[in-house]
Scaffold this active site. Sequence first.
Site, PDB file in Angstrom:
ATOM      1  N   GLY A  28       0.855  -1.178   0.000  1.00  0.00           N
ATOM      2  CA  GLY A  28       0.000   0.000   0.000  1.00  0.00           C
ATOM      3  C   GLY A  28       0.886   1.220   0.000  1.00  0.00           C
ATOM      4  CG  ASN A  29       1.357   3.209  -2.659  1.00  0.00           C
ATOM      5  OD1 ASN A  29       0.434   3.808  -3.197  1.00  0.00           O
ATOM      6  ND2 ASN A  29       1.827   2.050  -3.106  1.00  0.00           N
ATOM      7  CB  SER A  72       5.031   4.825  -3.382  1.00  0.00           C
ATOM      8  OG  SER A  72       4.228   3.856  -4.000  1.00  0.00           O
ATOM      9  CB  SER A  73       6.723   1.071  -7.059  1.00  0.00           C
ATOM     10  OG  SER A  73       5.775   0.460  -6.229  1.00  0.00           O
ATOM     11  CD  GLU A  74       1.422   1.444  -8.086  1.00  0.00           C
ATOM     12  OE1 GLU A  74       1.394   2.182  -9.084  1.00  0.00           O
ATOM     13  OE2 GLU A  74       1.307   0.214  -8.144  1.00  0.00           O
ATOM     14  CG  HIS A  92      -2.630   1.704  -3.696  1.00  0.00           C
ATOM     15  ND1 HIS A  92      -3.603   0.893  -4.273  1.00  0.00           N
ATOM     16  CD2 HIS A  92      -1.452   1.081  -3.938  1.00  0.00           C
ATOM     17  CE1 HIS A  92      -3.020  -0.162  -4.827  1.00  0.00           C
ATOM     18  NE2 HIS A  92      -1.722  -0.074  -4.633  1.00  0.00           N
ATOM     19  CG  HIS A  94      -2.200  -4.456  -2.552  1.00  0.00           C
ATOM     20  ND1 HIS A  94      -0.989  -5.008  -2.883  1.00  0.00           N
ATOM     21  CD2 HIS A  94      -2.227  -3.243  -3.169  1.00  0.00           C
ATOM     22  CE1 HIS A  94      -0.304  -4.171  -3.657  1.00  0.00           C
ATOM     23  NE2 HIS A  94      -1.034  -3.089  -3.844  1.00  0.00           N
ATOM     24  CE1 TYR A 113     -27.603   2.907   3.966  1.00  0.00           C
ATOM     25  CE2 TYR A 113     -26.515   5.009   3.647  1.00  0.00           C
ATOM     26  CZ  TYR A 113     -26.994   4.030   4.492  1.00  0.00           C
ATOM     27  OH  TYR A 113     -26.878   4.183   5.852  1.00  0.00           O
ATOM     28  CG  HIS A 154      -2.732  -3.359  -8.027  1.00  0.00           C
ATOM     29  ND1 HIS A 154      -1.844  -2.694  -8.837  1.00  0.00           N
ATOM     30  CD2 HIS A 154      -2.356  -3.055  -6.754  1.00  0.00           C
ATOM     31  CE1 HIS A 154      -0.957  -2.045  -8.101  1.00  0.00           C
ATOM     32  NE2 HIS A 154      -1.244  -2.251  -6.830  1.00  0.00           N
ATOM     33  CE1 TYR A 208     -24.610   9.113   9.936  1.00  0.00           C
ATOM     34  CE2 TYR A 208     -22.619   8.859   8.623  1.00  0.00           C
ATOM     35  CZ  TYR A 208     -23.390   8.503   9.717  1.00  0.00           C
ATOM     36  OH  TYR A 208     -22.938   7.543  10.573  1.00  0.00           O
TER      37      TYR A 208
HETATM   38  P1  13P Z   1       5.506   0.543  -2.699  1.00  0.00           P
HETATM   39  O1  13P Z   1       6.076  -0.059  -1.424  1.00  0.00           O
HETATM   40  O2  13P Z   1       6.577   0.846  -3.713  1.00  0.00           O
HETATM   41  O3  13P Z   1       4.615   1.703  -2.384  1.00  0.00           O
HETATM   42  O4  13P Z   1       4.641  -0.569  -3.436  1.00  0.00           O
HETATM   43  C1  13P Z   1       3.523  -1.158  -2.833  1.00  0.00           C
HETATM   44  C2  13P Z   1       2.347  -1.215  -3.761  1.00  0.00           C
HETATM   45  O5  13P Z   1       1.244  -1.206  -3.282  1.00  0.00           O
HETATM   46  C3  13P Z   1       2.495  -1.262  -5.216  1.00  0.00           C
HETATM   47  O6  13P Z   1       1.239  -1.200  -5.823  1.00  0.00           O
END
Ligand code: 13P
Length: 216
Positions: A28-29, A72-74, A92, A94, A113, A154, A208
């Site tokens: 995640g990132n 991050s790779s993203e 982000h 998974h 909803y 993903h 809400y």
């Molecule tokens: P990173 O550690 O580079 O953020 O990669 C994790 C990831 O979720 C790639 O989709």
Amino acid sequence: MLYEAERQQIVDTCLEMAAKGLVVGTAGNVSIRVGEHVVMSPSAVPYETMTAADVAVVDMDGKQLEGNYKPSSECPLHLSVYKATDAGAITHNHAPASTALGLVVDEIPISHYYSAMFGGAIRVAPYATFGTDELASNVTNALNGRLGALMANHGAITIGKDLPAALDKLPYLEYICEIELRALWTGRAVKVLTDEQMAEASEGIKGYTAHAANEG
Ligand code: 13P
């Protein structure tokens, strides 16, 4: 150190995602937009040992300005979303239900909803290799007018005005996906809401969240 408070917020959010079971390992990132710069979790650094100095600062072209590790790779995905929206932060992950549901639908049917929290039916971005411009473009398109999307094969992504707002949406997205999956497992037809019901729910959700904000 540039943006020390925001960098610590990134560390704290990564730890919170782990504590809430929203991430597996470093899968995640998260990032925060600060003017023309983006503060972003570093790539593949374990959350338990991550420090504010490890968190990367990049410009809108992806050039790294600070941070002990590369972003991050993203990074292309985060930058693409910031360029296309007014989001102030991105999360982000998974998580299992959102990742599983993204394998079987192209859009989450409006069976709950809570989809209204995300601006309507939540789309599934077509698969592309992680970290690529193609994935960045697919996800940016899926987020058009929405605060969340699934990423096929993903994971999931949420955006918000700030990091607490983006993080707040992640468990709701996972919940919506879990509910849909459980309903699908029965093999029975899943009830979906009409456009009119969703329009009413959207109005209610606005009230809400406004009420909660006033109390906060
Ligand atoms: P990173 O550690 O580079 O953020 O990669 C994790 C990831 O979720 C790639 O989709």
